[in-house]
Every structure is written in C-alpha cells, then in structure tokens.
Write a protein that holds these residues in place. Structure first.
Motif, PDB file in Angstrom:
ATOM      1  N   SER A 195       0.250  -7.604   4.404  1.00 59.52           N
ATOM      2  CA  SER A 195      -1.125  -8.255   4.821  1.00 59.52           C
ATOM      3  C   SER A 195      -0.983  -8.111   6.462  1.00 59.52           C
ATOM      4  CB  SER A 195      -0.952  -9.498   4.488  1.00 59.52           C
ATOM      5  OG  SER A 195      -0.201 -10.400   4.789  1.00 59.52           O
ATOM      6  N   ILE A 196      -1.995  -7.965   7.002  1.00 61.92           N
ATOM      7  CA  ILE A 196      -2.087  -7.701   8.483  1.00 61.92           C
ATOM      8  C   ILE A 196      -3.119  -8.541   8.906  1.00 61.92           C
ATOM      9  CG2 ILE A 196      -2.656  -6.169  10.526  1.00 61.92           C
ATOM     10  CD1 ILE A 196      -1.982  -3.825   8.385  1.00 61.92           C
ATOM     11  N   ARG A 197      -3.067  -9.600   9.929  1.00 59.36           N
ATOM     12  CA  ARG A 197      -3.943 -10.393  10.420  1.00 59.36           C
ATOM     13  C   ARG A 197      -4.246 -10.176  12.047  1.00 59.36           C
ATOM     14  NH1 ARG A 197      -3.933 -15.650  12.761  1.00 59.36           N
ATOM     15  NH2 ARG A 197      -1.574 -15.992  11.990  1.00 59.36           N
ATOM     16  N   ILE A 198      -5.400  -9.543  12.203  1.00 57.14           N
ATOM     17  CA  ILE A 198      -6.007  -9.178  13.730  1.00 57.14           C
ATOM     18  C   ILE A 198      -7.060 -10.261  13.883  1.00 57.14           C
ATOM     19  CG2 ILE A 198      -6.897  -7.413  14.850  1.00 57.14           C
ATOM     20  CD1 ILE A 198      -4.386  -6.352  13.801  1.00 57.14           C
ATOM     21  N   GLY A 199      -6.822 -11.299  14.935  1.00 53.75           N
ATOM     22  CA  GLY A 199      -7.593 -12.272  14.946  1.00 53.75           C
ATOM     23  C   GLY A 199      -7.662 -13.111  13.754  1.00 53.75           C
ATOM     24  N   SER A 200      -9.128 -13.432  13.410  1.00 54.19           N
ATOM     25  CA  SER A 200      -9.273 -13.966  11.929  1.00 54.19           C
ATOM     26  C   SER A 200      -9.533 -12.943  11.029  1.00 54.19           C
ATOM     27  CB  SER A 200     -10.437 -14.789  12.159  1.00 54.19           C
ATOM     28  OG  SER A 200     -11.764 -14.113  12.513  1.00 54.19           O
ATOM     29  N   VAL A 201      -9.260 -11.602  11.170  1.00 54.46           N
ATOM     30  CA  VAL A 201      -9.551 -10.703  10.035  1.00 54.46           C
ATOM     31  C   VAL A 201      -8.221 -10.325   9.380  1.00 54.46           C
ATOM     32  CG1 VAL A 201     -10.354  -8.380   9.654  1.00 54.46           C
ATOM     33  CG2 VAL A 201     -11.279  -9.558  11.690  1.00 54.46           C
ATOM     34  N   LEU A 202      -8.384 -10.663   8.073  1.00 58.25           N
ATOM     35  CA  LEU A 202      -7.335 -10.071   7.223  1.00 58.25           C
ATOM     36  C   LEU A 202      -7.438  -8.958   6.552  1.00 58.25           C
ATOM     37  CD1 LEU A 202      -6.783 -13.529   5.444  1.00 58.25           C
ATOM     38  CD2 LEU A 202      -5.092 -12.496   7.037  1.00 58.25           C
ATOM     39  N   LEU A 203      -6.308  -8.049   6.775  1.00 62.09           N
ATOM     40  CA  LEU A 203      -6.545  -6.525   6.284  1.00 62.09           C
ATOM     41  C   LEU A 203      -5.240  -6.344   5.135  1.00 62.09           C
ATOM     42  CD1 LEU A 203      -6.594  -6.512   9.620  1.00 62.09           C
ATOM     43  CD2 LEU A 203      -8.056  -4.492   9.027  1.00 62.09           C
ATOM     44  N   THR A 204      -5.344  -5.606   4.064  1.00 61.22           N
ATOM     45  CA  THR A 204      -4.254  -5.247   3.433  1.00 61.22           C
ATOM     46  C   THR A 204      -4.020  -3.807   3.326  1.00 61.22           C
ATOM     47  OG1 THR A 204      -4.742  -6.966   1.701  1.00 61.22           O
ATOM     48  CG2 THR A 204      -3.569  -5.167   0.951  1.00 61.22           C
ATOM     49  N   PHE A 205      -2.911  -3.462   3.617  1.00 61.48           N
ATOM     50  CA  PHE A 205      -2.208  -2.203   3.750  1.00 61.48           C
ATOM     51  C   PHE A 205      -1.708  -1.818   2.495  1.00 61.48           C
ATOM     52  CE2 PHE A 205       1.065   1.068   4.583  1.00 61.48           C
ATOM     53  CZ  PHE A 205       0.371   1.789   5.530  1.00 61.48           C
ATOM     54  N   THR A 206      -2.147  -0.488   1.947  1.00 66.35           N
ATOM     55  CA  THR A 206      -1.533  -0.077   0.686  1.00 66.35           C
ATOM     56  C   THR A 206      -1.439   1.409   0.726  1.00 66.35           C
ATOM     57  OG1 THR A 206      -3.838   0.565  -0.471  1.00 66.35           O
ATOM     58  CG2 THR A 206      -2.895  -1.635  -0.650  1.00 66.35           C
ATOM     59  N   ALA A 207      -0.512   1.745   0.149  1.00 69.50           N
ATOM     60  CA  ALA A 207      -0.024   3.311   0.041  1.00 69.50           C
ATOM     61  C   ALA A 207      -0.822   4.049  -1.145  1.00 69.50           C
ATOM     62  CB  ALA A 207       1.449   3.548  -0.367  1.00 69.50           C
ATOM     63  N   ILE A 208      -1.319   5.102  -1.176  1.00 68.62           N
ATOM     64  CA  ILE A 208      -2.185   5.787  -2.131  1.00 68.62           C
ATOM     65  C   ILE A 208      -1.154   6.737  -2.814  1.00 68.62           C
ATOM     66  CG2 ILE A 208      -4.102   7.322  -2.476  1.00 68.62           C
ATOM     67  CD1 ILE A 208      -5.395   6.448   0.028  1.00 68.62           C
ATOM     68  N   ARG A 209      -1.095   6.437  -4.089  1.00 64.61           N
ATOM     69  CA  ARG A 209      -0.129   7.297  -4.938  1.00 64.61           C
ATOM     70  C   ARG A 209      -0.676   8.575  -5.296  1.00 64.61           C
ATOM     71  NH1 ARG A 209       3.847   3.888  -3.732  1.00 64.61           N
ATOM     72  NH2 ARG A 209       3.577   1.788  -4.673  1.00 64.61           N
ATOM     73  N   SER A 210       0.387   9.547  -5.031  1.00 65.65           N
ATOM     74  CA  SER A 210      -0.141  10.899  -5.337  1.00 65.65           C
ATOM     75  C   SER A 210      -0.393  11.326  -6.983  1.00 65.65           C
ATOM     76  CB  SER A 210       0.893  12.198  -4.867  1.00 65.65           C
ATOM     77  OG  SER A 210       2.329  11.557  -5.731  1.00 65.65           O
ATOM     78  N   PRO A 211      -1.201  12.233  -7.089  1.00 68.62           N
ATOM     79  CA  PRO A 211      -1.483  12.495  -8.592  1.00 68.62           C
ATOM     80  C   PRO A 211      -0.384  12.810  -9.419  1.00 68.62           C
ATOM     81  CG  PRO A 211      -2.996  13.695  -6.942  1.00 68.62           C
ATOM     82  CD  PRO A 211      -2.062  13.249  -6.322  1.00 68.62           C
ATOM     83  N   GLY A 212      -0.259  12.056 -10.674  1.00 70.66           N
ATOM     84  CA  GLY A 212       0.817  12.397 -11.360  1.00 70.66           C
ATOM     85  C   GLY A 212       1.935  11.257 -11.126  1.00 70.66           C
TER      86      GLY A 212
END
Length: 226
Positions: A195-212
């Motif tokens: 989780s990332i907080r930039i000021g009052s904005v909360l963001l989620t960072f996720t990895a995109i899994r490769s096909p398969g």
C-alpha cells in the motif's frame, strides 16, 4: 505526404491545416494546430519545451503554462488521456513526443506492440499498468499519474520499473510518501500488495502474473491495505 492518418480515425491535413475525425473537421486554435503539426511531423522524436516554445512563439517570452494549455487542448480534441496517453507522451523534465502515427492501416499493423505491463497501480477512481520506465505521481495535471488531491505535491513521488523490479522514491514532497505506513527517506523496493500513501490518496501496487502462472493476482478492486 500532405495528410497523415493516425489512431484509425484521425487525419492531419497539412495542406488545409485541418484535423479531421472520421471525416469531420475538429476545431483547434491556430497555435494548438501548429503544435500538433510540429509534434506529428517530428514523430517519434521527443522535443524539448524550449524548442517547442521557440517554434510557436519565436523571439517572444511566454510562460510554460501556455504550452501546457495547448497540449491539453490537443488531448481534448483527440480524446487522449494524460494519465495513460495514446498519442501525446509527456517526457518528464524535458518536453513532449507524439506516438502511434501511421499513414495507412498497413503501416499501423507494422508498428511495434507496446511492452506488456508487469505491475499495476490502483487508487480510488484510477488504475494503470506499469511497464519499464519512470512514472512520476503528483498534482500536476500534465503528469501520466495525476492525483487530484490538495495535499499531493505537484511532483510528489517517482516509481521506476526495470525488468521485474519496482522502486519508489519521494521527490522532496511536502507531506511525504509512505509505503505500508513507513515514510520514505530513500528509494525503496516495492513488492506485490504494497500500500502506498501519497498525501491523502491510498494506492495499491500489485504484480501482474504472466499467463500460465499458478499464482493468482491480488484482487485489484480491494481497498488498499492500511
């Protein structure tokens, strides 16, 4: 070449000085048309802000905001999104470049495919895929990752993607950048689910899994963890 087609629907006619959208003329101010013509005819070269200002306003001093306003006018005419641009690319701390231009459908098919995103950033009202490169987050509406909150600095933080690694650093923002509630004082590696907080904005960072892959991606629609 007197007419340049792009995006499967737009035509920039250099003889009549018109931008047409599926055959219908799209209104642009003279300066905005001039800027679009300069960017398109120099594609895919990135042009500095000072070079563009010199071409648009020779021997005249103008504030940088005038150029930003023209870019916004062109993007509105093209239906382009500054957060995830298809046509006009912001080259951070430098200028602008035009991408994805082809004179005919065959040429468009020959264009290289955009590199697949390997990570995703999600926040209330927004989401974007991240591939190799640098992404600046902030309140400047001309940034790719524009966060519309008063407590976010104009250039607040930067995420850098290189191969399968992602890092984030604070850009001397007023209110700081936080990863899982820890304020950053140096570049920090991001991991799946952070989780990332930039000021009052909360963001989620996720990895995109490769096909398969046998692993599943985090639910991208869940609220960022705090």
């Amino acid at each position: 070449m007197t007419a340049i087609s792009f995006g499967g629907r737009f035509v920039l006619d250099l003889d009549t000085r018109e931008l047409r959208d599926e055959g219908k003329t799209t209104s642009l101010s003279p300066k905005a048309y001039h800027l679009l013509e300069v960017l398109v005819t120099n594609r895919p070269k990135a042009l500095s802000k000072s070079d563009l200002q010199q071409q648009l306003w020779p021997e005249t001093f103008v504030v940088e905001k005038n150029l930003v306003n023209l870019v916004a006018e062109i993007r509105a005419a093209l239906g382009d999104d500054a957060t995830h641009p298809k046509f006009i690319r912001t080259v951070h701390r430098f200028g602008y470049a035009f991408r994805e231009v082809a004179s005919d459908p065959a040429a468009r098919r020959q264009q290289p495919r955009r590199q697949d995103a390997r990570f995703r950033l999600v926040w209330p009202g927004g989401r974007v895929g991240l591939s190799d490169g640098e992404y600046v987050l902030g309140r400047d509406p001309d940034l790719e990752l524009f966060l519309d909150a008063r407590d976010v600095s104009r250039r607040h933080a930067r995420i850098t993607i290189s191969a399968d690694e992602a890092t984030i650093e604070d850009l001397e923002s007023k209110n700081g950048t936080f990863v899982t509630d820890r304020r950053l004082d140096e570049a920090t590696r991001l991991v799946d689910g952070d989780s990332i907080r930039i000021g009052s904005v909360l963001l989620t960072f996720t990895a995109i899994r490769s096909p398969g892959s046998t692993q599943t991606e985090h639910d991208i629609d869940r609220e960022p963890r705090t």
